[in-house]
Design a protein around this motif. Structure first.
Motif, short mmCIF file in Angstrom:
data_model
loop_
_atom_site.label_atom_id
_atom_site.label_comp_id
_atom_site.label_asym_id
_atom_site.label_seq_id
_atom_site.Cartn_x
_atom_site.Cartn_y
_atom_site.Cartn_z
N GLN A 155 0.84 -1.30 0.06
CA GLN A 155 0.09 0.05 -0.01
C GLN A 155 0.76 1.38 -0.14
O GLN A 155 0.37 2.17 -0.66
CB GLN A 155 -1.00 0.02 1.28
N THR B 137 -5.33 -3.18 -1.71
CA THR B 137 -4.84 -1.95 -2.26
C THR B 137 -5.60 -0.90 -3.15
O THR B 137 -5.86 0.47 -3.04
CB THR B 137 -3.35 -1.89 -2.78
N TYR C 206 0.10 3.29 -3.08
CA TYR C 206 -1.17 4.24 -2.64
C TYR C 206 -0.47 5.45 -2.44
O TYR C 206 -1.06 6.37 -2.91
CB TYR C 206 -1.96 3.42 -1.40
#
Length: 323
Positions: A102, A184, A106
């Protein structure tokens, strides 16, 4: 240049005056701001600090009928039991893996969205795009996962398209191998739009004359972004990265709890779900609390270490270094 020097001198003079104020003068001066923060402070105390007293259960053979005061003292036995449990180490491994994925996939997305939004000249287009990307933040995880199920599930839009074209099926929602990328993607869709608010504020704080000077010198859009926008956002990026690293062991609870049965505990078990199933469902509150306390201590160490690295890079991080 002269204007910048003047602003700096005024800011330093204001800081000197504020340092010379007594705490009573400061209190009267900031009375309105303090009153405005009281409701938020009350919520933080009620939901963040008062529950910290519950960490005493990590050192007890806690019985919810007997309560805190009557439950027998366990010392470090709960932690010994926790560290001997292979499921705990598996949950920790999953948590670190998911946190790394992540962080890599992200974290850059809100930065890129903020830069893109800032480059849009039309205020109507910018407002529409902001509304679209902000909206998923207000959805619950139940709704988010339901929408993904409708799109990517066994009877979803993707598999319907694959079937009518004789291309087989691919049920993303129950595939353990791609689960880390699925969660994610869900986090990006739900939270990336909300995350750009901070980065847009950082961009708004960059002096527009820098862009004008760079454009006059022949710098294109990409060079202006690389040499002005990103350096201007650096402090905020480092701050958000420090906060993200401090939150590395909190990859989500509801999101994983809802999808646990679909992909199995092998890939979806994280520290939060481990504490819930082992502590609450398994009626072993002491070990569950020990797992939560372990997570809190490690998160504190991570955020302090990341803050030290930020200071080494010349940034303020969470707080300014004492001189």
């Amino acid at each position: 240049m002269t204007a910048t020097i003047t602003r700096n001198v005024k800011a330093e003079a204001g800081d000197d005056v504020r340092r010379r104020m007594t705490w009573r003068v400061r209190l009267r001066h900031d009375k309105s701001l303090i009153i405005m923060t009281l409701p938020a402070l009350a919520l933080i105390i009620a939901f963040n600090y008062l529950p910290m007293f519950g960490t005493v259960t990590a050192f007890q053979y806690y019985d919810y009928i007997s309560g805190f005061f009557a439950s027998p003292w366990a010392g470090l036995d709960n932690f010994r039991q926790l560290f001997r449990d292979a499921n705990f180490w598996h949950a920790l491994e999953n948590t670190l893996l998911l946190s790394f994925v992540q962080l890599a996939l992200y974290f850059p997305v809100p930065i890129a969205l903020a830069i893109m939004l800032n480059s849009v000249l039309s205020s109507k287009v910018r407002s529409f795009f902001q509304a679209v990307v902000y909206l998923p933040h207000f959805f619950s995880w139940v709704l988010v996962i339901t929408l993904f199920q409708e799109m990517l599930g066994g009877a979803g839009v993707l598999n319907h398209f694959l079937r009518i074209n004789d291309l087989g099926t691919w049920d993303v929602m129950t595939n353990p191998d791609t689960f880390k990328y699925l969660v994610t993607a869900q986090a990006v869709w739900k939270e990336a739009g909300w995350g750009i608010i901070v980065f847009l504020a950082a961009i708004a704080g960059i002096n527009p004359s820098l862009y004008e000077a760079a454009a006059a010198d022949g710098a294109g859009r990409w060079r202006r972004m690389w040499h002005i926008t990103l350096p201007g956002m650096r402090g905020v990026i480092v701050l958000m990265l420090v906060l993200r690293l401090g939150n590395a062991l909190s990859v989500g609870f509801e999101q994983f709890l809802i999808q646990r049965n679909a992909v199995g505990a092998g890939v979806s078990e994280v520290l939060d779900t481990y504490s819930y199933y082992y502590g609450v469902v398994g009626n072993n509150y002491g070990v569950g609390a020990a797992a939560g306390l372990f997570k809190g201590v490690v998160s504190l160490i991570l955020i302090l270490a990341a803050n030290k690295v930020a200071h080494a890079l010349g940034e303020d991080g969470l707080y300014r270094r004492s001189k």
